[in-house]
Motif scaffolding. Structure first.
Motif, PDB file in Angstrom:
ATOM      1  N   LEU A  17       0.828  -1.209   0.000  1.00 41.76           N
ATOM      2  CA  LEU A  17       0.000   0.000   0.000  1.00 41.76           C
ATOM      3  C   LEU A  17       0.864   1.262   0.000  1.00 41.76           C
ATOM      4  O   LEU A  17       0.582   2.212  -0.733  1.00 41.76           O
ATOM      5  N   ALA A  18       1.910   1.274   0.816  1.00 41.76           N
ATOM      6  CA  ALA A  18       2.792   2.441   0.865  1.00 41.76           C
ATOM      7  C   ALA A  18       3.522   2.638  -0.465  1.00 41.76           C
ATOM      8  O   ALA A  18       3.643   3.765  -0.958  1.00 41.76           O
ATOM      9  N   ALA A  19       4.000   1.552  -1.069  1.00 39.32           N
ATOM     10  CA  ALA A  19       4.706   1.652  -2.354  1.00 39.32           C
ATOM     11  C   ALA A  19       3.762   2.115  -3.460  1.00 39.32           C
ATOM     12  O   ALA A  19       4.172   2.873  -4.347  1.00 39.32           O
ATOM     13  N   THR A  20       2.511   1.701  -3.394  1.00 38.58           N
ATOM     14  CA  THR A  20       1.536   2.155  -4.384  1.00 38.58           C
ATOM     15  C   THR A  20       1.315   3.651  -4.272  1.00 38.58           C
ATOM     16  O   THR A  20       1.296   4.367  -5.286  1.00 38.58           O
ATOM     17  N   VAL A  21       1.197   4.142  -3.054  1.00 37.31           N
ATOM     18  CA  VAL A  21       1.000   5.577  -2.847  1.00 37.31           C
ATOM     19  C   VAL A  21       2.225   6.355  -3.341  1.00 37.31           C
ATOM     20  O   VAL A  21       2.082   7.372  -4.031  1.00 37.31           O
ATOM     21  N   VAL A  22       3.420   5.903  -3.003  1.00 38.03           N
ATOM     22  CA  VAL A  22       4.639   6.593  -3.433  1.00 38.03           C
ATOM     23  C   VAL A  22       4.742   6.600  -4.956  1.00 38.03           C
ATOM     24  O   VAL A  22       5.073   7.624  -5.565  1.00 38.03           O
ATOM     25  N   SER A  23       4.453   5.474  -5.594  1.00 40.12           N
ATOM     26  CA  SER A  23       4.525   5.408  -7.055  1.00 40.12           C
ATOM     27  C   SER A  23       3.508   6.320  -7.723  1.00 40.12           C
ATOM     28  O   SER A  23       3.831   7.015  -8.687  1.00 40.12           O
ATOM     29  N   VAL A  24       2.287   6.339  -7.200  1.00 37.35           N
ATOM     30  CA  VAL A  24       1.252   7.203  -7.787  1.00 37.35           C
ATOM     31  C   VAL A  24       1.632   8.671  -7.633  1.00 37.35           C
ATOM     32  O   VAL A  24       1.500   9.464  -8.574  1.00 37.35           O
ATOM     33  N   VAL A  25       2.129   9.038  -6.458  1.00 38.52           N
ATOM     34  CA  VAL A  25       2.547  10.427  -6.245  1.00 38.52           C
ATOM     35  C   VAL A  25       3.687  10.787  -7.189  1.00 38.52           C
ATOM     36  O   VAL A  25       3.697  11.869  -7.782  1.00 38.52           O
ATOM     37  N   ALA A  26       4.649   9.890  -7.372  1.00 35.58           N
ATOM     38  CA  ALA A  26       5.769  10.163  -8.276  1.00 35.58           C
ATOM     39  C   ALA A  26       5.302  10.275  -9.719  1.00 35.58           C
ATOM     40  O   ALA A  26       5.760  11.154 -10.455  1.00 35.58           O
ATOM     41  N   ILE A  27       4.395   9.416 -10.133  1.00 33.25           N
ATOM     42  CA  ILE A  27       3.899   9.471 -11.512  1.00 33.25           C
ATOM     43  C   ILE A  27       3.114  10.753 -11.753  1.00 33.25           C
ATOM     44  O   ILE A  27       3.276  11.412 -12.781  1.00 33.25           O
ATOM     45  N   GLN A  59      15.093   7.348  -8.321  1.00 36.13           N
ATOM     46  CA  GLN A  59      15.817   7.274  -7.049  1.00 36.13           C
ATOM     47  C   GLN A  59      14.916   7.633  -5.876  1.00 36.13           C
ATOM     48  O   GLN A  59      14.974   7.001  -4.824  1.00 36.13           O
ATOM     49  N   PHE A  60      14.084   8.652  -6.044  1.00 33.01           N
ATOM     50  CA  PHE A  60      13.152   9.032  -4.989  1.00 33.01           C
ATOM     51  C   PHE A  60      12.208   7.874  -4.659  1.00 33.01           C
ATOM     52  O   PHE A  60      12.010   7.538  -3.490  1.00 33.01           O
ATOM     53  N   VAL A  61      11.657   7.261  -5.671  1.00 30.64           N
ATOM     54  CA  VAL A  61      10.723   6.153  -5.460  1.00 30.64           C
ATOM     55  C   VAL A  61      11.439   4.969  -4.805  1.00 30.64           C
ATOM     56  O   VAL A  61      10.951   4.382  -3.841  1.00 30.64           O
ATOM     57  N   ALA A  62      12.607   4.630  -5.309  1.00 28.21           N
ATOM     58  CA  ALA A  62      13.337   3.475  -4.781  1.00 28.21           C
ATOM     59  C   ALA A  62      13.736   3.687  -3.323  1.00 28.21           C
ATOM     60  O   ALA A  62      13.511   2.808  -2.479  1.00 28.21           O
ATOM     61  N   TRP A  63      14.320   4.832  -3.005  1.00 33.16           N
ATOM     62  CA  TRP A  63      14.735   5.083  -1.626  1.00 33.16           C
ATOM     63  C   TRP A  63      13.531   5.173  -0.689  1.00 33.16           C
ATOM     64  O   TRP A  63      13.583   4.663   0.434  1.00 33.16           O
ATOM     65  N   ALA A 141       6.141   4.664 -15.646  1.00 33.99           N
ATOM     66  CA  ALA A 141       5.190   4.108 -14.672  1.00 33.99           C
ATOM     67  C   ALA A 141       5.608   2.700 -14.259  1.00 33.99           C
ATOM     68  O   ALA A 141       5.599   2.371 -13.067  1.00 33.99           O
ATOM     69  N   LEU A 142       5.997   1.869 -15.216  1.00 35.90           N
ATOM     70  CA  LEU A 142       6.452   0.518 -14.888  1.00 35.90           C
ATOM     71  C   LEU A 142       7.734   0.545 -14.063  1.00 35.90           C
ATOM     72  O   LEU A 142       7.902  -0.230 -13.126  1.00 35.90           O
ATOM     73  N   ALA A 143       8.630   1.449 -14.418  1.00 30.89           N
ATOM     74  CA  ALA A 143       9.880   1.566 -13.663  1.00 30.89           C
ATOM     75  C   ALA A 143       9.626   2.055 -12.248  1.00 30.89           C
ATOM     76  O   ALA A 143      10.324   1.663 -11.320  1.00 30.89           O
ATOM     77  N   SER A 144       8.626   2.888 -12.048  1.00 27.82           N
ATOM     78  CA  SER A 144       8.302   3.371 -10.711  1.00 27.82           C
ATOM     79  C   SER A 144       7.667   2.277  -9.860  1.00 27.82           C
ATOM     80  O   SER A 144       7.762   2.308  -8.638  1.00 27.82           O
ATOM     81  N   MET A 145       7.014   1.326 -10.505  1.00 28.92           N
ATOM     82  CA  MET A 145       6.396   0.221  -9.762  1.00 28.92           C
ATOM     83  C   MET A 145       7.387  -0.883  -9.426  1.00 28.92           C
ATOM     84  O   MET A 145       7.164  -1.652  -8.500  1.00 28.92           O
ATOM     85  N   PRO A 147      10.521  -0.920  -7.977  1.00 25.10           N
ATOM     86  CA  PRO A 147      11.033  -0.999  -6.602  1.00 25.10           C
ATOM     87  C   PRO A 147       9.937  -1.296  -5.589  1.00 25.10           C
ATOM     88  O   PRO A 147      10.199  -1.892  -4.543  1.00 25.10           O
ATOM     89  N   GLY A 148       8.700  -0.925  -5.881  1.00 18.46           N
ATOM     90  CA  GLY A 148       7.597  -1.243  -4.974  1.00 18.46           C
ATOM     91  C   GLY A 148       7.369  -2.741  -4.854  1.00 18.46           C
ATOM     92  O   GLY A 148       7.115  -3.256  -3.762  1.00 18.46           O
ATOM     93  N   LEU A 149       7.482  -3.431  -5.958  1.00 16.12           N
ATOM     94  CA  LEU A 149       7.313  -4.886  -5.918  1.00 16.12           C
ATOM     95  C   LEU A 149       8.472  -5.559  -5.190  1.00 16.12           C
ATOM     96  O   LEU A 149       8.272  -6.481  -4.400  1.00 16.12           O
ATOM     97  N   ILE A 150       9.678  -5.092  -5.454  1.00 14.09           N
ATOM     98  CA  ILE A 150      10.851  -5.670  -4.782  1.00 14.09           C
ATOM     99  C   ILE A 150      10.790  -5.396  -3.282  1.00 14.09           C
ATOM    100  O   ILE A 150      11.072  -6.274  -2.462  1.00 14.09           O
ATOM    101  N   THR A 151      10.411  -4.178  -2.900  1.00 12.02           N
ATOM    102  CA  THR A 151      10.392  -3.851  -1.472  1.00 12.02           C
ATOM    103  C   THR A 151       9.231  -4.503  -0.736  1.00 12.02           C
ATOM    104  O   THR A 151       9.291  -4.648   0.481  1.00 12.02           O
TER     105      THR A 151
END
Length: 169
Positions: A17-27, A59-63, A141-145, A147-151
């Motif tokens: 859920l947190a990674a989804t929010v971060v990715s959406v905000v970044a996109i 980098q922002f999304v990954a970190w 968008a795929l690249a932003s998702m 790190p979310g899947l890995i984390t």
């Protein structure tokens, strides 16, 4: 198996859920030129260095995802004691003479998976992700998702490693 690692399930759900929010905000943020430093002067062309901008966004999304995953791994307490008892019971059934050996192996493998996942999440996404899309927005968008899947896996493995370490002591 899903019932055995209950604390990992909770941490992975929170991280997803947190990674989804971060990715959406970044996109969304990368779609707005004023957020990424674009120039709006009528006589000037858009002055955006897309390579630097994309790498900074990634980098922002990954970190952010790695920090959230570490936090959920270390603080998720829902069903933590149940997971510890499940691990102790399973270790006693596997090796009645030395019940701590399976727990040591489990803790080391889960801990190693967590660390290697963290390293993988901070690396640029695989090249096939970028090459598979002709539209750069979809590739971002795929690249932003990624790190979310890995984390999500990092949070799962990390919280279960913490439970295995607690079961040892």
């Amino acid at each position: 198996m899903f019932d055995f690692f209950r604390v990992g399930n909770q941490a992975a759900r929170n991280q997803f859920l947190a990674a989804t929010v971060v990715s959406v905000v970044a996109i969304v943020a990368t779609g707005n030129p004023w957020l990424i430093g674009g120039s709006f002067s009528p006589g000037e062309p858009q002055a955006i260095n897309t390579t630097r901008w994309w790498f900074t966004t990634y980098q922002f999304v990954a970190w952010s995802d790695v920090i959230f995953a570490a936090g959920f791994s270390l603080t998720c307490a829902n069903k933590f004691d149940v997971t510890v008892e499940n691990m102790r019971r399973a270790a006693r059934k596997m090796s009645s003479r030395e019940p701590k050996l399976p727990l040591k192996v489990l803790a080391s493998l889960l801990g190693l998976s967590t660390v290697l996942g963290g390293i993988l999440a901070l690396q640029p996404p695989p090249s096939w992700l970028d090459q598979s899309q002709s539209d750069k927005a979809v590739a971002l968008a795929l690249a932003s998702m990624w790190p979310g899947l890995i984390t999500t896996a990092i949070a799962y493995f990390g919280s279960n490693a913490r439970a295995a370490i607690r079961a040892l002591g």
